[in-house]
Design a protein around this motif. Sequence first.
Motif, short mmCIF file in Angstrom:
data_model
loop_
_atom_site.label_atom_id
_atom_site.label_comp_id
_atom_site.label_asym_id
_atom_site.label_seq_id
_atom_site.Cartn_x
_atom_site.Cartn_y
_atom_site.Cartn_z
N SER A 241 -41.39 27.23 116.52
CA SER A 241 -41.16 28.27 115.51
C SER A 241 -41.08 29.62 116.21
N GLN A 242 -40.13 30.44 115.78
CA GLN A 242 -39.96 31.77 116.34
C GLN A 242 -40.45 32.79 115.32
N GLY A 243 -41.13 33.84 115.83
CA GLY A 243 -41.66 34.85 114.94
C GLY A 243 -41.25 36.26 115.32
N LEU A 244 -40.13 36.73 114.81
CA LEU A 244 -39.67 38.10 115.03
C LEU A 244 -39.96 38.93 113.79
N VAL A 245 -40.00 40.25 113.97
CA VAL A 245 -40.15 41.16 112.83
C VAL A 245 -38.76 41.46 112.27
N VAL A 246 -38.53 41.07 111.02
CA VAL A 246 -37.26 41.37 110.36
C VAL A 246 -37.56 42.12 109.06
N ILE A 247 -36.78 43.15 108.77
CA ILE A 247 -37.00 43.99 107.60
C ILE A 247 -35.68 44.14 106.85
N PRO A 248 -35.38 43.23 105.92
CA PRO A 248 -34.16 43.39 105.12
C PRO A 248 -34.32 44.52 104.11
N THR A 249 -33.26 45.27 103.92
CA THR A 249 -33.32 46.44 103.04
C THR A 249 -32.39 46.31 101.83
N ASP A 250 -31.92 45.11 101.54
CA ASP A 250 -30.93 44.93 100.47
C ASP A 250 -31.36 45.57 99.16
N SER A 290 -29.36 41.96 104.87
CA SER A 290 -29.54 40.57 105.28
C SER A 290 -28.35 40.08 106.08
N GLU A 291 -27.14 40.51 105.71
CA GLU A 291 -25.95 40.10 106.44
C GLU A 291 -26.00 40.64 107.87
N GLU A 292 -26.42 41.90 108.02
CA GLU A 292 -26.52 42.49 109.36
C GLU A 292 -27.59 41.78 110.18
N ILE A 293 -28.73 41.49 109.58
CA ILE A 293 -29.82 40.81 110.30
C ILE A 293 -29.38 39.43 110.72
N ALA A 294 -28.71 38.70 109.82
CA ALA A 294 -28.26 37.35 110.15
C ALA A 294 -27.32 37.38 111.35
N GLY A 295 -26.43 38.35 111.39
CA GLY A 295 -25.52 38.46 112.52
C GLY A 295 -26.26 38.68 113.82
N GLN A 296 -27.29 39.53 113.80
CA GLN A 296 -28.07 39.78 115.01
C GLN A 296 -28.87 38.54 115.43
N LEU A 297 -29.38 37.82 114.46
CA LEU A 297 -30.15 36.62 114.79
C LEU A 297 -29.25 35.54 115.41
N ILE A 325 -39.59 42.87 100.62
CA ILE A 325 -39.12 42.26 101.87
C ILE A 325 -39.08 40.74 101.74
N LEU A 326 -40.14 40.15 101.20
CA LEU A 326 -40.17 38.69 101.04
C LEU A 326 -39.07 38.21 100.10
N THR A 327 -38.87 38.94 99.02
CA THR A 327 -37.85 38.54 98.05
C THR A 327 -36.46 38.58 98.68
N ASP A 328 -36.17 39.63 99.45
CA ASP A 328 -34.88 39.71 100.12
C ASP A 328 -34.73 38.63 101.18
#
Length: 343
Positions: A241-250, A290-297, A325-328
């Motif tokens: 399992s990988q644990g990075l900090v992600v903060i979606p702002t949608d 979320s789209e931007e974060i997914a691309g980076q991931l 954040i969790l909902t997004d």
Amino acid sequence: MPTPEHPLRKLGFLTIGLFDPADPAAGHRSTLEIIELGERLGFDSAWLRHRHLQFGISSPVAVMAAASQRTSRIELGTAVTPLGWENPLRLAEDLATVDLLSGGRINPGLSVGEPMNYDTVKHELYPDTADVEDFSYARVNRLARLVAGEKIREFSGKQGVVEEFSHRVEPHSPGLRARLWYGAASMKSAVWAGENGFNLLSSSVIFPDKDQEPDFAGVQQSQIRAYREAAAQGGHPARVSQGLVVIPTDSASPDQRQKYQRYVDQRTPRTRAPQGPKGMMFAQDIIGSSEEIAGQLYAHQGFQEVDEVAFALPFSFEHEDYVQILTDIAEKLGPALGWTPAA
């Protein structure tokens, strides 16, 4: 946005919780409510950071016990419990008890090493044995043996009229040993975890080998691959399992977006170069839609090696921020990564 060949299989989150020294109960209630929300949103797992003599969760086992009675499906883990603070036999009893209460949903994440700021606390933690305590891998292997139900003494059976004793740790929870995780930040630890049958937690902090380029994603990828190879050679499953900090702002408000960006900006300088004598490296927080974060991931070499994650929630935000954040993550980022919410 790229399309993954293999969609994300498990989506979890990691929280340090909220903690006001003047009212610590409120923060613990908030953490339990966040875990309940995670289950409703379909997350596969919720993980608790472990903090001692700090303003955080000092007893995640107790919090997991409470959460297990408020939820029915979501897996509950620690990321990670530093075993230098623990008696492995007593911890094995507690973990097995909570695992049974939860219906087999506990995922204990572990680490070894001398407790943080040991010289300031060893006189209270180990007043008679501070200089001879073993903080090596042997400590986590001892916990694993105890959790697995191995015989630890010859004495057992009835004594007197009602007292009956066991030769192993009780209660015993079948399957718990297979759900022990090791939080590895170095190549040495990753290989050791694979060789010894632990699942691997790879977080946002790693230590590269001296001959490796200081590239976080590349170093993380090499550690995960080495772990899988070691696990395969030992005939062990290789769950990572990988644990990075992600903060979606949608769905974040303008004020939230500004606060989140300030948080990321304050933490970004430490990611630009290795830190300290051991060359500690920090992953950069990922913020955006979320789209931007997914691309980076998808472009992240470490992420490319896993099919499950436990995204870390930022420290010291408000309860409402964590809800957003969790909902997004559940409704936008997860699906963008191919993940399907649990029923």
